[in-house]
Write a protein that holds these residues in place. Structure first.
Motif, PDB file in Angstrom:
ATOM      1  N   LEU A  21       0.808  -1.221   0.000  1.00  0.00           N
ATOM      2  CA  LEU A  21       0.000   0.000   0.000  1.00  0.00           C
ATOM      3  C   LEU A  21       0.843   1.273   0.000  1.00  0.00           C
ATOM      4  O   LEU A  21       0.296   2.379  -0.090  1.00  0.00           O
ATOM      5  CB  LEU A  21      -0.942   0.010   1.216  1.00  0.00           C
ATOM      6  CG  LEU A  21      -1.979  -1.108   1.244  1.00  0.00           C
ATOM      7  CD1 LEU A  21      -2.739  -1.094   2.567  1.00  0.00           C
ATOM      8  CD2 LEU A  21      -2.941  -0.990   0.068  1.00  0.00           C
ATOM      9  N   GLY A  22       2.154   1.126   0.141  1.00  0.00           N
ATOM     10  CA  GLY A  22       3.027   2.295   0.177  1.00  0.00           C
ATOM     11  C   GLY A  22       2.872   3.111   1.445  1.00  0.00           C
ATOM     12  O   GLY A  22       2.936   4.337   1.421  1.00  0.00           O
ATOM     13  N   LEU A  23       2.670   2.406   2.562  1.00  0.00           N
ATOM     14  CA  LEU A  23       2.462   3.062   3.854  1.00  0.00           C
ATOM     15  C   LEU A  23       3.546   2.646   4.845  1.00  0.00           C
ATOM     16  O   LEU A  23       4.257   1.668   4.628  1.00  0.00           O
ATOM     17  CB  LEU A  23       1.090   2.677   4.430  1.00  0.00           C
ATOM     18  CG  LEU A  23      -0.129   3.096   3.623  1.00  0.00           C
ATOM     19  CD1 LEU A  23      -1.379   2.437   4.191  1.00  0.00           C
ATOM     20  CD2 LEU A  23      -0.270   4.607   3.608  1.00  0.00           C
ATOM     21  N   ALA A  24       3.622   3.367   5.941  1.00  0.00           N
ATOM     22  CA  ALA A  24       4.528   3.009   7.024  1.00  0.00           C
ATOM     23  C   ALA A  24       4.006   1.760   7.734  1.00  0.00           C
ATOM     24  O   ALA A  24       2.791   1.558   7.843  1.00  0.00           O
ATOM     25  CB  ALA A  24       4.648   4.163   8.011  1.00  0.00           C
ATOM     26  N   THR A  25       4.926   0.941   8.234  1.00  0.00           N
ATOM     27  CA  THR A  25       4.512  -0.272   8.938  1.00  0.00           C
ATOM     28  C   THR A  25       3.679   0.044  10.174  1.00  0.00           C
ATOM     29  O   THR A  25       2.765  -0.703  10.514  1.00  0.00           O
ATOM     30  CB  THR A  25       5.730  -1.137   9.336  1.00  0.00           C
ATOM     31  OG1 THR A  25       6.617  -0.361  10.121  1.00  0.00           O
ATOM     32  CG2 THR A  25       6.445  -1.682   8.116  1.00  0.00           C
ATOM     33  N   GLY A  26       3.971   1.153  10.834  1.00  0.00           N
ATOM     34  CA  GLY A  26       3.205   1.533  12.023  1.00  0.00           C
ATOM     35  C   GLY A  26       1.740   1.792  11.710  1.00  0.00           C
ATOM     36  O   GLY A  26       0.853   1.544  12.543  1.00  0.00           O
ATOM     37  N   THR A  27       1.462   2.281  10.509  1.00  0.00           N
ATOM     38  CA  THR A  27       0.079   2.546  10.096  1.00  0.00           C
ATOM     39  C   THR A  27      -0.699   1.238  10.001  1.00  0.00           C
ATOM     40  O   THR A  27      -1.804   1.118  10.536  1.00  0.00           O
ATOM     41  CB  THR A  27       0.063   3.280   8.737  1.00  0.00           C
ATOM     42  OG1 THR A  27       0.779   4.510   8.869  1.00  0.00           O
ATOM     43  CG2 THR A  27      -1.340   3.548   8.253  1.00  0.00           C
ATOM     44  N   VAL A  28      -0.103   0.261   9.334  1.00  0.00           N
ATOM     45  CA  VAL A  28      -0.763  -1.045   9.189  1.00  0.00           C
ATOM     46  C   VAL A  28      -0.835  -1.748  10.540  1.00  0.00           C
ATOM     47  O   VAL A  28      -1.858  -2.354  10.881  1.00  0.00           O
ATOM     48  CB  VAL A  28      -0.037  -1.909   8.141  1.00  0.00           C
ATOM     49  CG1 VAL A  28      -0.632  -3.315   8.080  1.00  0.00           C
ATOM     50  CG2 VAL A  28      -0.090  -1.235   6.772  1.00  0.00           C
ATOM     51  N   ALA A  29       0.224  -1.643  11.337  1.00  0.00           N
ATOM     52  CA  ALA A  29       0.231  -2.277  12.659  1.00  0.00           C
ATOM     53  C   ALA A  29      -0.913  -1.743  13.519  1.00  0.00           C
ATOM     54  O   ALA A  29      -1.566  -2.511  14.229  1.00  0.00           O
ATOM     55  CB  ALA A  29       1.570  -2.047  13.350  1.00  0.00           C
ATOM     56  N   ARG A  30      -1.165  -0.445  13.449  1.00  0.00           N
ATOM     57  CA  ARG A  30      -2.269   0.125  14.230  1.00  0.00           C
ATOM     58  C   ARG A  30      -3.603  -0.448  13.767  1.00  0.00           C
ATOM     59  O   ARG A  30      -4.466  -0.792  14.587  1.00  0.00           O
ATOM     60  CB  ARG A  30      -2.283   1.640  14.116  1.00  0.00           C
ATOM     61  CG  ARG A  30      -3.401   2.264  14.931  1.00  0.00           C
ATOM     62  CD  ARG A  30      -3.287   3.746  15.024  1.00  0.00           C
ATOM     63  NE  ARG A  30      -4.402   4.283  15.809  1.00  0.00           N
ATOM     64  CZ  ARG A  30      -4.600   5.561  16.001  1.00  0.00           C
ATOM     65  NH1 ARG A  30      -3.766   6.459  15.509  1.00  0.00           N
ATOM     66  NH2 ARG A  30      -5.633   5.973  16.706  1.00  0.00           N
TER      67      ARG A  30
END
Length: 125
Positions: free
Chosen positions: A49-58
């Motif tokens: 998705l081209g996002l930071a891992t923290g975004t998906v982790a949340r």
């Protein structure tokens, strides 16, 4: 499940983690993601998705808190059994919801074609 099934609208006021959470919750609650189906790792989905891992982790943490997914070391993240008492809407309930949406959209000045286009876009989302 692939990251391609999820879409992130970078122009939306809704934060990306919430877009992921809402889309996965909808896929799970409608049965499009079946119980036991494995989700991508946080790193993989973030890369897709081209996002930071923290975004998906949340997103995953919130889905786990809602008992929609389970993460186990070595087994990955999988769709959990739906919680007892999970409600599946019937035709009448969905029709009432659609009527409320159409009425509110018309009150804002939308015509039928715009209302239908909005529904189609939401279903693709």
């Amino acid at each position: 499940m692939s990251g391609a099934a999820l879409r992130i609208d970078t122009n939306s006021p809704v934060p990306p983690y919430e877009q992921i959470r809402a889309q996965l919750a909808a896929l799970i609650s409608t049965g499009r993601l079946a119980e036991g189906e494995r989700l991508p790792t946080v790193r993989q989905l973030a890369a897709d998705l081209g996002l930071a891992t923290g975004t998906v982790a949340r997103s995953y943490r919130e889905l786990e808190a809602a008992s929609l997914i389970r993460t186990r070391r070595g087994a990955g993240t999988r769709v959990a059994p739906l919680p007892a008492g999970t409600h599946r809407p019937g035709r009448a309930e969905l029709a009432a919801l659609a009527q409320r949406f159409a009425a509110e959209a018309r009150a804002l000045g939308a015509n039928d074609a715009e209302v239908e286009a909005a529904i189609r876009e939401a279903l693709r989302g």
